[in-house]
Design a protein around this motif. Structure first.
Motif, mmCIF file in Angstrom:
data_model
loop_
_atom_site.group_PDB
_atom_site.id
_atom_site.type_symbol
_atom_site.label_atom_id
_atom_site.label_comp_id
_atom_site.label_asym_id
_atom_site.label_seq_id
_atom_site.Cartn_x
_atom_site.Cartn_y
_atom_site.Cartn_z
ATOM 1 N N SER A 5 0.846 -1.197 0.000
ATOM 2 C CA SER A 5 0.000 0.000 0.000
ATOM 3 C C SER A 5 0.883 1.248 0.000
ATOM 4 O O SER A 5 2.100 1.170 0.117
ATOM 5 C CB SER A 5 -0.917 0.000 1.225
ATOM 6 O OG SER A 5 -0.143 0.179 2.404
ATOM 7 N N TRP A 6 0.230 2.401 -0.087
ATOM 8 C CA TRP A 6 0.967 3.656 -0.114
ATOM 9 C C TRP A 6 1.712 3.879 1.196
ATOM 10 O O TRP A 6 2.762 4.505 1.231
ATOM 11 C CB TRP A 6 0.043 4.828 -0.432
ATOM 12 C CG TRP A 6 -0.996 5.090 0.619
ATOM 13 C CD1 TRP A 6 -2.240 4.567 0.692
ATOM 14 C CD2 TRP A 6 -0.854 5.936 1.753
ATOM 15 N NE1 TRP A 6 -2.903 5.018 1.797
ATOM 16 C CE2 TRP A 6 -2.058 5.874 2.470
ATOM 17 C CE3 TRP A 6 0.171 6.741 2.245
ATOM 18 C CZ2 TRP A 6 -2.262 6.580 3.659
ATOM 19 C CZ3 TRP A 6 -0.042 7.449 3.413
ATOM 20 C CH2 TRP A 6 -1.254 7.357 4.105
ATOM 21 N N GLY A 7 1.222 3.366 2.280
ATOM 22 C CA GLY A 7 1.900 3.479 3.580
ATOM 23 C C GLY A 7 3.246 2.765 3.566
ATOM 24 O O GLY A 7 4.239 3.259 4.112
ATOM 25 N N HIS A 8 3.244 1.568 2.934
ATOM 26 C CA HIS A 8 4.505 0.844 2.805
ATOM 27 C C HIS A 8 5.499 1.644 1.953
ATOM 28 O O HIS A 8 6.707 1.685 2.242
ATOM 29 C CB HIS A 8 4.283 -0.532 2.169
ATOM 30 C CG HIS A 8 3.478 -1.455 3.018
ATOM 31 N ND1 HIS A 8 2.213 -1.854 2.675
ATOM 32 C CD2 HIS A 8 3.758 -2.048 4.197
ATOM 33 C CE1 HIS A 8 1.741 -2.662 3.595
ATOM 34 N NE2 HIS A 8 2.669 -2.800 4.549
ATOM 35 N N ILE A 12 9.263 2.903 3.037
ATOM 36 C CA ILE A 12 10.441 2.525 2.245
ATOM 37 C C ILE A 12 11.175 3.773 1.753
ATOM 38 O O ILE A 12 12.411 3.845 1.795
ATOM 39 C CB ILE A 12 10.035 1.605 1.072
ATOM 40 C CG1 ILE A 12 9.603 0.235 1.617
ATOM 41 C CG2 ILE A 12 11.153 1.459 0.067
ATOM 42 C CD1 ILE A 12 9.031 -0.701 0.582
ATOM 43 N N ALA A 13 10.440 4.786 1.289
ATOM 44 C CA ALA A 13 11.064 6.025 0.818
ATOM 45 C C ALA A 13 11.790 6.736 1.968
ATOM 46 O O ALA A 13 12.922 7.215 1.801
ATOM 47 C CB ALA A 13 10.011 6.943 0.204
ATOM 48 N N LEU A 14 11.181 6.800 3.135
ATOM 49 C CA LEU A 14 11.797 7.440 4.290
ATOM 50 C C LEU A 14 13.044 6.680 4.728
ATOM 51 O O LEU A 14 14.085 7.284 5.018
ATOM 52 C CB LEU A 14 10.783 7.532 5.442
ATOM 53 C CG LEU A 14 11.217 8.321 6.667
ATOM 54 C CD1 LEU A 14 11.547 9.754 6.284
ATOM 55 C CD2 LEU A 14 10.128 8.308 7.721
#
Length: 150
Positions: A5-8, A12-14
């Motif tokens: 999902s967008w939360g994952h 990952i980006a952070l």
């Protein structure tokens, strides 16, 4: 199993950003070790730099310029055949940008072949800047060469 999902993606980006910043913090300063100023009297020498510019311009206008070559014995600098030992003084500076303790500065006399050699024993593997200064008939000349000693 859960779907991505967008939360994952945000996590990952952070995490990727944090790893990038930490790698820059620990890896980048290692490349800057032993970087020193080229000279201690930078500002005084900057005021005299017009003389250097003029000497470089005169050297660029010469028909035949001194050339350097490398072999197992060292770095050999050969002047054109019209160079006269009696009215020519030659100085060279071999600057090592990463360690000023490896710099070599010397005045030399040309031999019968209108050349001189910087012996291999005083050279360490790495990059140098060869600054060749000579005075002929009270006129200054200067050439700079980038030298990679292997």
């Amino acid at each position: 199993m859960k779907k991505f999902s967008w939360g994952h993606g945000v996590v990952i980006a952070l995490a990727s950003f944090i790893i990038f910043i930490l790698s820059m913090l620990f890896l980048f300063p290692n490349g800057q070790k032993n970087s020193e100023m080229v000279t201690d009297n930078y500002y005084e020498e900057e005021l005299k730099y017009q003389d250097v510019i003029d000497a470089k311009k005169r050297a660029d206008e010469l028909q035949e310029k001194p050339v350097y070559s490398q072999d197992k014995n060292g770095i050999k600098v050969t002047f054109p055949k019209d160079a006269d030992n009696s009215n020519t003084t030659v100085k060279f500076v071999l600057n090592r940008t990463d360690d000023q303790n490896l710099d070599i500065k010397k005045s030399v006399q040309l031999d019968a072949n209108k050349s001189f050699t910087i012996p291999a024993q005083v050279l360490k593997i790495g990059n140098y800047t060869l600054r060749l200064n000579w005075t002929k008939d009270k006129t200054d000349y200067r050439l700079d060469y980038d030298v990679i000693w292997k």
